[in-house]
Design a protein around this motif. Structure first.
Motif, mmCIF file in Angstrom:
data_model
loop_
_atom_site.group_PDB
_atom_site.id
_atom_site.type_symbol
_atom_site.label_atom_id
_atom_site.label_comp_id
_atom_site.label_asym_id
_atom_site.label_seq_id
_atom_site.Cartn_x
_atom_site.Cartn_y
_atom_site.Cartn_z
ATOM 1 N N GLN A 524 1.760 45.402 41.843
ATOM 2 C CA GLN A 524 1.274 44.684 40.668
ATOM 3 C C GLN A 524 -0.103 45.162 40.207
ATOM 4 O OE1 GLN A 524 3.168 42.576 38.921
ATOM 5 N NE2 GLN A 524 4.796 43.123 40.371
ATOM 6 N N LYS A 525 -0.762 45.954 41.041
ATOM 7 C CA LYS A 525 -2.088 46.453 40.675
ATOM 8 C C LYS A 525 -2.044 47.908 40.201
ATOM 9 C CE LYS A 525 -4.472 43.428 43.960
ATOM 10 N NZ LYS A 525 -5.386 43.363 45.105
ATOM 11 N N SER A 526 -0.877 48.437 40.119
ATOM 12 C CA SER A 526 -0.769 49.828 39.664
ATOM 13 C C SER A 526 -0.991 49.919 38.156
ATOM 14 C CB SER A 526 0.604 50.405 40.021
ATOM 15 O OG SER A 526 1.617 49.731 39.301
ATOM 16 N N GLY A 527 -1.244 51.138 37.713
ATOM 17 C CA GLY A 527 -1.444 51.343 36.286
ATOM 18 C C GLY A 527 -0.209 51.060 35.473
ATOM 19 N N LEU A 528 0.974 51.391 35.998
ATOM 20 C CA LEU A 528 2.209 51.146 35.276
ATOM 21 C C LEU A 528 2.457 49.651 35.115
ATOM 22 C CD1 LEU A 528 4.699 52.393 33.971
ATOM 23 C CD2 LEU A 528 5.820 52.347 36.211
ATOM 24 N N SER A 529 2.216 48.867 36.171
ATOM 25 C CA SER A 529 2.412 47.412 36.092
ATOM 26 C C SER A 529 1.453 46.802 35.084
ATOM 27 C CB SER A 529 2.212 46.783 37.470
ATOM 28 O OG SER A 529 3.172 47.265 38.393
ATOM 29 N N GLU A 530 0.239 47.272 35.071
ATOM 30 C CA GLU A 530 -0.735 46.751 34.119
ATOM 31 C C GLU A 530 -0.339 47.105 32.683
ATOM 32 O OE1 GLU A 530 -3.883 44.605 32.836
ATOM 33 O OE2 GLU A 530 -3.160 44.800 34.904
ATOM 34 N N ALA A 531 0.220 48.296 32.479
ATOM 35 C CA ALA A 531 0.667 48.690 31.144
ATOM 36 C C ALA A 531 1.820 47.808 30.669
ATOM 37 C CB ALA A 531 1.089 50.154 31.148
ATOM 38 N N TYR A 532 2.732 47.440 31.598
ATOM 39 C CA TYR A 532 3.844 46.565 31.206
ATOM 40 C C TYR A 532 3.354 45.154 30.887
ATOM 41 C CZ TYR A 532 7.724 49.755 32.004
ATOM 42 O OH TYR A 532 8.632 50.788 31.899
ATOM 43 N N ARG A 533 2.333 44.706 31.601
ATOM 44 C CA ARG A 533 1.780 43.388 31.285
ATOM 45 C C ARG A 533 1.102 43.431 29.907
ATOM 46 N NH1 ARG A 533 0.819 43.206 36.957
ATOM 47 N NH2 ARG A 533 -1.228 44.166 36.755
ATOM 48 N N SER A 534 0.491 44.563 29.575
ATOM 49 C CA SER A 534 -0.085 44.714 28.230
ATOM 50 C C SER A 534 1.007 44.691 27.167
ATOM 51 C CB SER A 534 -0.878 46.019 28.155
ATOM 52 O OG SER A 534 -1.376 46.227 26.855
ATOM 53 N N LEU A 535 2.151 45.310 27.473
ATOM 54 C CA LEU A 535 3.284 45.282 26.554
ATOM 55 C C LEU A 535 3.818 43.863 26.396
ATOM 56 C CD1 LEU A 535 5.463 46.630 24.814
ATOM 57 C CD2 LEU A 535 6.704 47.163 26.929
ATOM 58 N N ARG A 536 3.859 43.119 27.514
ATOM 59 C CA ARG A 536 4.291 41.722 27.454
ATOM 60 C C ARG A 536 3.367 40.910 26.552
ATOM 61 N NH1 ARG A 536 2.978 38.399 32.663
ATOM 62 N NH2 ARG A 536 0.950 38.771 31.707
ATOM 63 N N THR A 537 2.081 41.136 26.658
ATOM 64 C CA THR A 537 1.121 40.403 25.826
ATOM 65 C C THR A 537 1.332 40.739 24.348
ATOM 66 O OG1 THR A 537 -0.467 40.460 27.631
ATOM 67 C CG2 THR A 537 -1.319 39.960 25.447
ATOM 68 N N SER A 538 1.573 42.011 24.053
ATOM 69 C CA SER A 538 1.817 42.408 22.659
ATOM 70 C C SER A 538 3.071 41.740 22.113
ATOM 71 C CB SER A 538 1.951 43.921 22.564
ATOM 72 O OG SER A 538 0.758 44.553 22.975
ATOM 73 N N LEU A 539 4.109 41.606 22.956
ATOM 74 C CA LEU A 539 5.329 40.937 22.514
ATOM 75 C C LEU A 539 5.086 39.461 22.246
ATOM 76 C CD1 LEU A 539 7.951 42.614 24.885
ATOM 77 C CD2 LEU A 539 7.760 42.911 22.420
ATOM 78 N N GLN A 540 4.191 38.842 23.006
ATOM 79 C CA GLN A 540 3.874 37.432 22.777
ATOM 80 C C GLN A 540 3.203 37.219 21.429
ATOM 81 O OE1 GLN A 540 1.808 36.954 26.706
ATOM 82 N NE2 GLN A 540 2.953 35.028 26.766
ATOM 83 N N PHE A 541 2.513 38.247 20.946
ATOM 84 C CA PHE A 541 1.832 38.139 19.656
ATOM 85 C C PHE A 541 2.602 38.839 18.544
ATOM 86 C CE2 PHE A 541 -1.580 37.319 22.588
ATOM 87 C CZ PHE A 541 -2.339 36.346 21.953
ATOM 88 N N SER A 542 3.829 39.233 18.804
ATOM 89 C CA SER A 542 4.595 39.982 17.819
ATOM 90 C C SER A 542 5.188 39.115 16.729
ATOM 91 C CB SER A 542 5.712 40.763 18.508
ATOM 92 O OG SER A 542 6.597 39.868 19.148
ATOM 93 N N GLY A 543 5.232 37.813 16.912
ATOM 94 C CA GLY A 543 5.788 36.923 15.906
ATOM 95 C C GLY A 543 4.925 35.707 15.695
ATOM 96 N N ALA A 544 5.231 34.962 14.648
ATOM 97 C CA ALA A 544 4.442 33.766 14.354
ATOM 98 C C ALA A 544 4.594 32.713 15.447
ATOM 99 C CB ALA A 544 4.870 33.190 13.005
ATOM 100 N N GLU A 545 5.732 32.653 16.132
ATOM 101 C CA GLU A 545 5.972 31.683 17.190
ATOM 102 C C GLU A 545 5.989 32.322 18.555
ATOM 103 O OE1 GLU A 545 9.505 29.556 16.351
ATOM 104 O OE2 GLU A 545 8.781 28.712 14.457
#
Length: 792
Positions: A524-545
């Motif tokens: 969970q501390k690897s660079g790849l895991s952190e990049a996927y968590r960043s992608l998850r955050t972007s998906l959370q802000f991808s829509g109005a809801e």
């Protein structure tokens, strides 16, 4: 848990309705740090791009630079050393006139004289003279030099092996022609700027020949000029002597003809080349003019006398006797007047005074009459003289008319005599001057600086050859890099995805070696895991809801990382407490069951074909070792995947599962060449496209995106996978993406049973720095191979 109501002020779509692509795009675009403004800004030329190209292709540049240096050394070894010697010659241009009758404008700065001297120095005649003076036609090493550039020069330099043709094989004429050709080929003559000096340079493989030929060229030029001057003077003197004899004979003949004619015609010529009659007429005209003037002056005096004014004439007034009589008469008249007041006129004394006055008056009048008579006589003489002169002049003019008829031929003969005499005098003067100049033999050039024996070769120069070779190979390297970049139609950075496809970049997934992929996902501390968590955050802000309730993950081509992305996103959303269902929608080459370590006996295909019993339906949805993560595998591979996925039952399953789970992630097959992904994209609220770096072509990605949008898919953005964060990219905005930033905390724990790549190697080889170096080399080679494969 998914923050679907994070922005209540923005009215979002109700459950089950498709979200607007523009709404998702704008939201993601506002969040993403790589927006359109940044991409547009990147369109301008960025000087740092050159640096990034250098870093990216550093190994190619280094190899080409080494090859260039080696080529420069080889070229230098293949060249024959040459020596250069230079002689400086001053050209002396005369500034004074040579002949009095020839106007010569000559200055020391006359460029034409220097250019003429330069061309004479490079002439074949002078080269022939140099060859004769130095005997170059009899020297084999001069006639048959070593090739200037040849592979045999390497053997010659290494072992001293060389073979020259025999001098006996050539005739003397051929050897002389060869020597002259060599002299002209390697001779250079240049004018030193703002001086009267000529720089004579000769280049040869032998230092002795270089200096000898340069000095001999200068000396031969001086000798040639002296010989030419002496020869010209002799020819000129001989020519002038012949002309003098001819003109002398013509002068004598013309003089004899002139004298004979003058004698026969009776023409007498004075010393000033005038005839006697002409001289007399000129004298008579002068005398007549004087006589006329005298007659006019005397006539004016006579007019004064006739008018009774003789006593007031200047001769009368200037006469001393008359002046004395006049004074005495005035004195007597004064005495008479004084005594008249006392004495009467009849008084004897008064009568005596009257007698004296009368006598003096008579004497004075007689004196005036004598002067006026002489003036009258002078006037008469002037008239007579004028008449005589006019008569004589008329007579002489008649004689002049006769003389002029005879003088025409005399003038012609006289002019010819004058012309011959002038030519004769001029030729005599020139003959004397030529004789003097031939004795002087003034030099027209002087050697200022003799050429010395060169001690070091002029050519080849290793530094210059290395610089030229390095520049050529660097230019070749730049061309190769340009061609590679031109052929590379894949995506290398996020800006290209945003610019070419018009998609928001929701995440950038770093490149990880296949042997380390499992460990990086688990850590969970690897660079790849952190990049996927960043992608998850972007998906959370991808829509109005927030994130969409159903998310389709697909890619343009296989092996771009879509299954791994679905697998990791399911874990990351479940870590937030959401109930996540992963559906393996790839009914052709399923992969999710392998990632979770499950069997694929039954699954989605069985559910769609009703080949599973109702009591076994619950067992199709399998729980995993990850909390809140449920998996629906693909099941038995059907013969008609597209028909099953486009059936109404598939839409009903996705709708019902969306009500039971907080998030449904569908791992779809690739888009290009298949219709599965476009069909599934219509069933999901949002579609995430995974684009691999340096793998998928831009044309393929554009075609895939066009198919999705044609099917009505709501493409919310893209995720760029296999991005090499351990190297410089075109934009320094990614410099923060490195393993030192992502890998925070303790080192990544090793997975049990995983073989360590550094086993059996020394301890320093297992260090993180060494591993990063190995990864960079491997990723660079793999990226180059991938771009070569994907090139059209």
């Amino acid at each position: 848990m998914l923050d679907r109501n994070r922005q209540p002020q923005i009215a979002g779509p109700r459950h089950g309705q498709a979200l607007s692509a523009d709404l998702y795009y704008d939201g993601a675009q506002n969040y993403s740090p790589y927006g359109r403004d940044y991409a547009a800004h990147d369109e301008r030329f960025n000087p740092l791009k050159l640096l990034f190209y250098v870093v990216q292709y550093r190994w190619l540049i280094v190899m080409m630079a080494v090859a260039g240096l080696v080529a420069g050394i080889i070229v230098t070894m293949m060249q024959t050393p040459k020596y250069q010697a230079t002689t400086q010659l001053e050209v002396l241009v005369p500034s004074a006139k040579v002949f009095q009758d020839i106007e010569v404008v000559s200055e020391n700065s006359d460029l034409r004289a220097f250019l003429t001297a330069r061309e004479k120095l490079k002439s074949r005649a002078l080269a022939q003279r140099v060859v004769f003076q130095l005997g170059l036609s009899e020297k084999p090493d001069f006639l048959f030099p070593t090739p200037s550039f040849s592979l045999s020069n390497i053997l010659y330099r290494a072992f001293g092996i060389s073979k020259s043709p025999s001098i006996q094989e050539k005739t003397p004429e051929e050897r002389e022609a060869m020597a002259i050709k060599r002299v002209l080929k390697d001779l250079t003559v240049n004018l030193v700027t703002n001086t009267s000096l000529l720089s004579i340079t000769f280049i040869d493989q032998k230092p002795r020949y270089a200096s000898d030929v340069a000095n001999q060229v200068a000396q031969s030029f001086i000798d040639q000029r002296l010989d030419q001057t002496s020869e010209t003077s002799d020819l000129a003197r001989q020519f002038i002597q012949e002309q003098v004899l001819q003109v002398k004979q013509k002068l004598q003949k013309s003089e004899e003809e002139l004298v004979t004619y003058a004698k026969d015609a009776g023409i007498t010529v004075t010393g000033d080349d005038k005839s006697l009659i002409g001289s007399n007429i000129e004298a008579l005209n002068t005398a007549l003019a004087t006589a006329i003037q005298d007659r006019l002056d005397a006539g004016r005096v006579v007019d004064q006398i006739d008018k009774g004014r003789g006593s007031s004439l200047s001769p009368v007034l200037e006469s001393d006797g008359l002046q004395k009589l006049s004074e005495k008469l005035a004195d007597l008249k004064s005495q008479y007047q004084q005594k008249l007041s006392i004495l009467k006129p009849g008084f004897p004394e008064m009568q005596q005074l009257q007698s004296q006055i009368k006598e003096l008056t008579r004497l004075y009048n007689n004196g005036v009459l004598a002067i006026t008579d002489s003036l009258r006589l002078k006037y008469q003489e002037a008239q007579n003289k004028e008449a005589d002169l006019k008569s004589k002049l008329a007579e002489m003019e008649k004689q002049q008319v006769v003389f002029n008829d005879k003088n025409i031929k005399y003038t012609i003969l006289k002019r010819e005599v004058d012309s011959n005499r002038s030519q004769y005098d001029s030729l005599i003067t020139k003959l004397n001057e030529v004789g003097v100049s031939s004795e002087l033999k003034t030099q027209s050039a002087a050697i200022v600086d003799f050429a010395t024996l060169p001690v070091s070769p002029y050519s080849p120069r290793l530094i210059i050859n290395l610089a030229i070779a390095l520049a050529l190979f660097m230019a070749l390297t730049a061309s190769i890099i340009y061609i590679i970049e031109l052929l590379n139609n894949t995506f290398t950075n996020p800006e290209q995805v945003e610019r070419e496809l018009g998609l928001a970049m929701l995440g950038i997934l770093p490149l990880v070696d296949d042997r380390e992929l499992t460990a990086s996902i688990a850590d969970q501390k690897s660079g790849l895991s952190e990049a996927y968590r960043s992608l998850r955050t972007s998906l959370q802000f991808s829509g109005a809801e927030g994130a969409p309730r159903s998310l389709l993950v697909t890619s343009s081509e296989p092996s771009e990382g879509k299954s791994t992305t679905s697998f990791k996103l399911g874990q990351d959303f479940a870590a937030l407490g959401a109930k996540v269902l992963l559906i393996d929608g790839d009914l052709r080459k399923p992969n999710l069951h392998r990632l979770f370590g499950l069997d694929n006996t039954i699954g989605l295909s069985n559910l769609l074909t009703d080949t599973v019993r109702k009591e076994d339906v619950a067992g199709i949805f399998r729980t995993t070792k990850y909390p809140n993560v449920t998996v629906l595998t693909s099941g038995t591979i059907p013969p008609n995947p597209a028909d099953l996925l486009s059936s109404p039952k598939m839409a009903l399953i996705v709708t019902n599962l969306g009500k039971r789970f907080d998030l449904v992630i569908i791992d779809a097959p690739p888009i290009v060449g298949l219709s599965d992904a476009p069909i599934l994209s219509r069933l999901a609220e949002g579609t995430l496209v995974v684009i691999s770096t340096n793998q998928v072509t831009r044309k393929a990605a554009k075609t895939a995106l066009k198919r999705l949008r044609a099917a009505g898919a709501n493409v919310i953005g893209a995720a760029m996978s296999k991005f090499a964060v351990n190297k410089f990219d075109y934009n320094y905005a990614y410099k923060y993406m490195n393993y030192q930033y992502y890998e925070h905390g303790a080192g990544t724990p090793k997975i049990e049973g995983k073989v360590d790549d550094g086993a059996g190697q020394p301890s320093h080889a297992k260090s993180p720095a060494f591993k990063r170096l190995v990864r960079r080399l491997r990723s660079g080679v793999d990226g180059f191979v991938d771009r070569a494969k994907s090139a059209p």
